[in-house]
Design a protein around this motif. Sequence first.
Motif, PDB file in Angstrom:
ATOM      1  N   VAL A  97      -0.365   9.643   0.629  1.00 38.09           N
ATOM      2  CA  VAL A  97      -0.424   8.862   1.868  1.00 38.09           C
ATOM      3  C   VAL A  97      -0.974   7.482   1.542  1.00 38.09           C
ATOM      4  O   VAL A  97      -1.578   7.262   0.484  1.00 38.09           O
ATOM      5  CB  VAL A  97      -1.304   9.545   2.945  1.00 38.09           C
ATOM      6  CG1 VAL A  97      -0.722  10.862   3.373  1.00 38.09           C
ATOM      7  CG2 VAL A  97      -2.725   9.715   2.434  1.00 38.09           C
ATOM      8  N   SER A  98      -0.790   6.559   2.481  1.00 38.96           N
ATOM      9  CA  SER A  98      -1.267   5.190   2.296  1.00 38.96           C
ATOM     10  C   SER A  98      -2.558   4.985   3.067  1.00 38.96           C
ATOM     11  O   SER A  98      -2.827   5.678   4.062  1.00 38.96           O
ATOM     12  CB  SER A  98      -0.211   4.202   2.784  1.00 38.96           C
ATOM     13  OG  SER A  98       0.056   4.409   4.163  1.00 38.96           O
TER      14      SER A  98
ATOM     15  N   ALA B  56       7.542   7.286   6.638  1.00 38.91           N
ATOM     16  CA  ALA B  56       6.348   7.172   7.487  1.00 38.91           C
ATOM     17  C   ALA B  56       6.159   8.388   8.376  1.00 38.91           C
ATOM     18  O   ALA B  56       5.030   8.830   8.604  1.00 38.91           O
ATOM     19  CB  ALA B  56       6.440   5.904   8.332  1.00 38.91           C
TER      20      ALA B  56
ATOM     21  N   VAL C 127       4.002   5.726  -2.306  1.00 39.23           N
ATOM     22  CA  VAL C 127       4.117   6.892  -1.424  1.00 39.23           C
ATOM     23  C   VAL C 127       5.570   7.356  -1.385  1.00 39.23           C
ATOM     24  O   VAL C 127       6.465   6.571  -1.025  1.00 39.23           O
ATOM     25  CB  VAL C 127       3.621   6.543  -0.002  1.00 39.23           C
ATOM     26  CG1 VAL C 127       3.805   7.740   0.924  1.00 39.23           C
ATOM     27  CG2 VAL C 127       2.162   6.125  -0.044  1.00 39.23           C
TER      28      VAL C 127
ATOM     29  N   GLU D  60       4.680  11.246   6.363  1.00 42.98           N
ATOM     30  CA  GLU D  60       3.306  10.878   6.030  1.00 42.98           C
ATOM     31  C   GLU D  60       2.386  11.104   7.235  1.00 42.98           C
ATOM     32  O   GLU D  60       1.278  11.655   7.093  1.00 42.98           O
ATOM     33  CB  GLU D  60       3.289   9.415   5.605  1.00 42.98           C
ATOM     34  CG  GLU D  60       1.946   8.915   5.103  1.00 42.98           C
ATOM     35  CD  GLU D  60       1.987   7.426   4.792  1.00 42.98           C
ATOM     36  OE1 GLU D  60       0.947   6.907   4.358  1.00 42.98           O
ATOM     37  OE2 GLU D  60       3.035   6.789   5.024  1.00 42.98           O
TER      38      GLU D  60
ATOM     39  N   SER E  57       0.821  -1.214   0.000  1.00 43.08           N
ATOM     40  CA  SER E  57       0.000   0.000   0.000  1.00 43.08           C
ATOM     41  C   SER E  57       0.855   1.264   0.000  1.00 43.08           C
ATOM     42  O   SER E  57       0.403   2.320  -0.444  1.00 43.08           O
ATOM     43  CB  SER E  57      -0.933  -0.003   1.206  1.00 43.08           C
ATOM     44  OG  SER E  57      -0.189   0.102   2.409  1.00 43.08           O
ATOM     45  N   ARG E  58       2.112   1.150   0.473  1.00 44.06           N
ATOM     46  CA  ARG E  58       3.000   2.317   0.526  1.00 44.06           C
ATOM     47  C   ARG E  58       3.969   2.351  -0.660  1.00 44.06           C
ATOM     48  O   ARG E  58       4.903   3.153  -0.675  1.00 44.06           O
ATOM     49  CB  ARG E  58       3.802   2.309   1.831  1.00 44.06           C
ATOM     50  CG  ARG E  58       2.981   2.425   3.092  1.00 44.06           C
ATOM     51  CD  ARG E  58       3.852   2.767   4.298  1.00 44.06           C
ATOM     52  NE  ARG E  58       4.313   4.139   4.253  1.00 44.06           N
ATOM     53  CZ  ARG E  58       5.550   4.507   3.971  1.00 44.06           C
ATOM     54  NH1 ARG E  58       6.468   3.592   3.660  1.00 44.06           N
ATOM     55  NH2 ARG E  58       5.897   5.780   3.964  1.00 44.06           N
TER      56      ARG E  58
END
Length: 515
Positions: free
Chosen positions: A396-397, A349, A345, A352, A341-342
Amino acid sequence: MLFRRSKQKKINKHQQMEEEKSPLSSDLNKNIEKIRLLYEDCSDVVFRSFLIGGKVKAQLIYIDGLSNMEELDTSVLSPLMKEMEEKRSSLSNWMEEKLSVAKITEVSTVEECIEHTLMGNPILLVEQESKGLALGLAQWEKRAVEEPASEAVVKGPREGFVETMSINMALIRRRLKSPQLKIKSMKIGRRSQTQVAIVYMKGLTDETLLEEVNNRLQRIDIDGVLESQYIEELIEDHPSSPFPQILSTERPDACAASLLEGKVVILVEGTPFAMIAPTTLLSLLQSSEDYYQRFVLSTAIRWLRYLYFGLSLLLPSLYVAVLSFHQEMVPTKLIMSMAASRENVPFPAIVEALIMEVTFEALREAGVRLPKQIGSAVSIVGALVIGQAAIQAGIVSPPMVMVVALTGIASFTIPRYNLGATLRLLRFPMMGLAGTLGILGIMLGVLMILTHLCTLRSFGVPYLSPAAPWNKREMKDFLVRAPWWKLSTRPHLTGDFNPYRQGPNQKPNPRKGGE
């Protein structure tokens, strides 16, 4: 030229102070001249001249909008203008016989006249009298008693404080019908002359605590007090701490419960928020509704509140720390899903998390400041649209959006707004520590917060009591909410000299019909 103007201002100010402190004379014109000088350029101050019985000169001074005009006309002006002046020994005694006003106070100085008119009480001055009368006819616009928006409950009283102190006092007096309920009033603020009241229960409140509260209030020297926060920042033990050390509430029932525990309530004119001292972190996590529901349900809700208290502070930090340093703590399938999912991005982290947290806080503030009709809609729609757009744009995730949403929900479970705001503030340095040191940084941040909390006092009471210092007797209202028949004693640090609040053997006994 500037020196002359400055000197002239000082002379005028000195003259004004002298005029204000001067006693009233028997010359009515001189008295009016002194008061007019002090009320220069005040178009709302009314000077009403009339004759008592068509013979004796009199002057009525009041402020338009602060006095009851209808009562002033029917109870003062009409009877005096029709009354024939008689021989009397005392102005106040004679007026009390002629006027149908419940409260009449005798004034003898210009300062007292100014004070009463600013409170809304008209001043009556009569020729050949060196004293005047303050008539208790104050009346101004006030808000109706409604349910407090910031402390709504499902079960319990719906009444909340308003901006008028007399109504707030009456709301507390209705719940504690005892002559032991004492109210001491004072005025704070050079210009505002704000009325402040100390409310306590004689015989339950520690005299040392009462004296300390009084001393701290008497020490305040400020131009004006417009809200209770002015006073709160001036009397708390540790003003630099982000944690609130005085409990603010709009609920009269919460104040009454605190008074029965031996605490002190401070009321301020012009604000619906009362201050309760001393307070602890435990008190800030309790809700009035905890005591209006069955103790089993209240205990379960309290545990849930404690859990979300920790999540509100630590959840984003834990997410950042795990993704950045401790991937082995997460199951393999879950970490692979999160990594996928990232994939698009571009930010680490920590960046984010900061983007989403700042955006969420902006949306929350916008929802509060906007009109009520559209505030909630903008907050919800804005969060959905921005969150979905940010995910599709790869900024963003989806797991980060979920974490921020859960954190927001957790912060809404905190019953006190000021404590929730403190957690929102501390969340950012905790994320910074998690992004640089991982779990070690989170542990370091938690230890720093706990160390700070251990040093805090609220009017001498430890902030973490009854957990630190440990008090076994108070545990029945800490981790659990014990049933009322077990809550037989008051908190140790505020009511130990009168510890018992109910009689023995209060537990219902079905075999004896509840006796």
